[in-house]
Structures are given as structure tokens and as C-alpha cells.
Write a protein that holds these residues in place. Structure first.
Motif, PDB file in Angstrom:
ATOM      1  N   ASN A 238       0.782  -1.114  -0.053  1.00 32.89           N
ATOM      2  CA  ASN A 238       0.210  -0.100  -0.003  1.00 32.89           C
ATOM      3  C   ASN A 238       0.831   1.150   0.102  1.00 32.89           C
ATOM      4  O   ASN A 238       1.759   1.277   0.685  1.00 32.89           O
ATOM      5  CB  ASN A 238      -0.952  -0.037   1.263  1.00 32.89           C
TER       6      ASN A 238
ATOM      7  N   HIS B  47      -6.093  -0.603   4.112  1.00 32.27           N
ATOM      8  CA  HIS B  47      -5.852   0.752   4.105  1.00 32.27           C
ATOM      9  C   HIS B  47      -5.828   1.047   5.536  1.00 32.27           C
ATOM     10  O   HIS B  47      -5.640   2.321   5.635  1.00 32.27           O
ATOM     11  CB  HIS B  47      -6.806   1.415   3.015  1.00 32.27           C
TER      12      HIS B  47
ATOM     13  N   HIS C 154      -2.026   1.915  -4.605  1.00 31.50           N
ATOM     14  CA  HIS C 154      -0.947   1.018  -4.694  1.00 31.50           C
ATOM     15  C   HIS C 154      -0.095   1.246  -5.946  1.00 31.50           C
ATOM     16  O   HIS C 154      -0.755   1.753  -6.963  1.00 31.50           O
ATOM     17  CB  HIS C 154      -1.602  -0.591  -5.055  1.00 31.50           C
TER      18      HIS C 154
END
Length: 205
Positions: free
Chosen positions: A16, A66, A184
Motif C-alpha cells: 500500500n 488501508h 498501490h
């Protein structure tokens, strides 16, 4: 840039992107997506502020990858939390300020414009900084990537909703030079992606 520094770190098993925005004038700091790896995020915060000041954390959407370090980072820094209103109930950490399309978030002297992008999740948001001579900079979470919009699990209604929002609220409103920072992978620009919009709609993902 003139009034803002943008730092990027890739964290966690799903790589991420977390972004730290630092106001050059006031020292205020905002993090986009406290995704994972608390020690790395704390180092990122210290890169912008040796005192570890962190004023705000914005979650672009509620998916678990996230928010993995969100509660820990809030506990460590006391930062206020922001997220799209429709996603708040699915985020384990309480949200201080639910956001709707059109809202503004301040980072020192800088305004971030909240853009609702419904489809990847109901409350997915993007953040736009209009930097004048420094250009437009857009943080899109998992709603827009190089080569397409975010996943909608084969749901045609969700896909259409997301692509409509991306097309009308982003591509119709912003220039090709706009820099795109996704949740990403690599950055892109709207100019690089704009020619593909018709192909994305035709393929349905």
C-alpha cells in the motif's frame, strides 16, 4: 513544491502507498492511509517533522489493507481522523470527521478538496491539492490506477458508478498535467490515462 512537501512510502504485504503531506509554512502534517507498518509510518512522520507532529489522517476507503495501522498511529500521535461518510461504519477506528464530496481539509496553508468516487466502496474518496504553478496533485486511493479504475467485484452497477464519477468529477474537471497518486503501485497522470477511458467502459472493469 512551494507550500507543500509530498512523501510516499510503500508499506505492508499488499504494498500500500501511504502519503505524508507537510505544509512548508506551518509544519502541519496529514497522512493519507495509515495502511500498515506502524514503525515505518512513524519514521515517515518524523521525516517531515522531527517532533513527530501529525495533525490528520485521511482514510481513502474502508478496506482492511488501508487501515491496518490506523488505530496505533492515532494512539501514538493524537491525529484527527477523516474518511468518507458512507465508509465510516466499516472502519474499526472511530472517524472524527466524516467527509462528503466537496468538503475541504486544511493542511496548514493548503486546501485539500474531497472528491467522492462511489463504487470501489460506497464512501471512497480522492483528495485534490491545486498547487497553482506547482500543478494539480490527486490522491485517488483504490479508485483510479494506471490502466483503470478500482475493483468492483464484477458488479456492473458499481463499476458504472465508479467510472462515471471518475470521468465526470476528475477527468472532466482537471487538466492532463494532473499528477495521480494511487493507493498501490506507480504514479501516473490524467493525460496518460485519458485516452483509455472508452476502453475501460467497453471492457467493464
Amino acid at each position: 513544491m512551494t507550500t507543500l512537501v509530498i512523501r510516499k512510502a510503500s508499506v505492508g504485504p499488499m504494498d500500500n502507498n501511504s502519503y505524508l503531506l507537510t505544509c512548508r509554512v506551518s509544519g502541519a502534517q496529514l497522512l493519507v492511509d495509515a495502511a500498515a507498518d506502524l514503525p515505518r509510518l512513524l519514521r515517515l512522520v518524523r521525516e517531515g517533522s522531527p517532533s513527530s507532529r501529525l495533525d490528520s489522517i485521511v482514510t481513502t476507503h474502508s478496506h482492511h489493507d488501508h487501515v491496518g495501522a490506523l488505530s496505533q498511529l492515532v494512539a501514538a500521535t493524537g491525529a484527527r481522523t477523516f474518511a468518507g461518510a458512507a465508509d465510516v461504519r466499516d472502519i474499526p477506528t472511530p472517524t472524527d470527521e466524516p467527509l462528503e464530496d466537496g468538503a475541504l481539509i486544511r493542511v496548514g496553508v493548503n486546501d485539500l478538496h474531497v472528491i467522492g468516487l462511489r463504487g470501489h466502496t460506497p464512501g471512497s474518496i480522492a483528495l485534490l491539492w491545486r498547487g497553482g504553478e506547482d500543478g494539480d496533485h490527486l490522491f485517488t486511493g483504490d479508485s483510479l490506477f494506471p490502466g483503470g479504475v478500482g475493483a468492483t467485484q464484477g458488479d456492473a452497477q458499481r463499476f458504472t458508478s465508479l467510472l462515471d464519477d471518475v470521468e465526470h468529477r476528475i477527468f472532466d474537471a482537471l487538466p492532463d498535467s494532473t499528477w495521480v497518486y494511487p493507493g498501490h503501485g506507480d504514479d501516473t497522470t490524467l493525460g496518460a490515462e485519458r485516452p483509455q477511458l472508452g476502453d475501460w467502459r467497453e471492457r467493464g472493469w
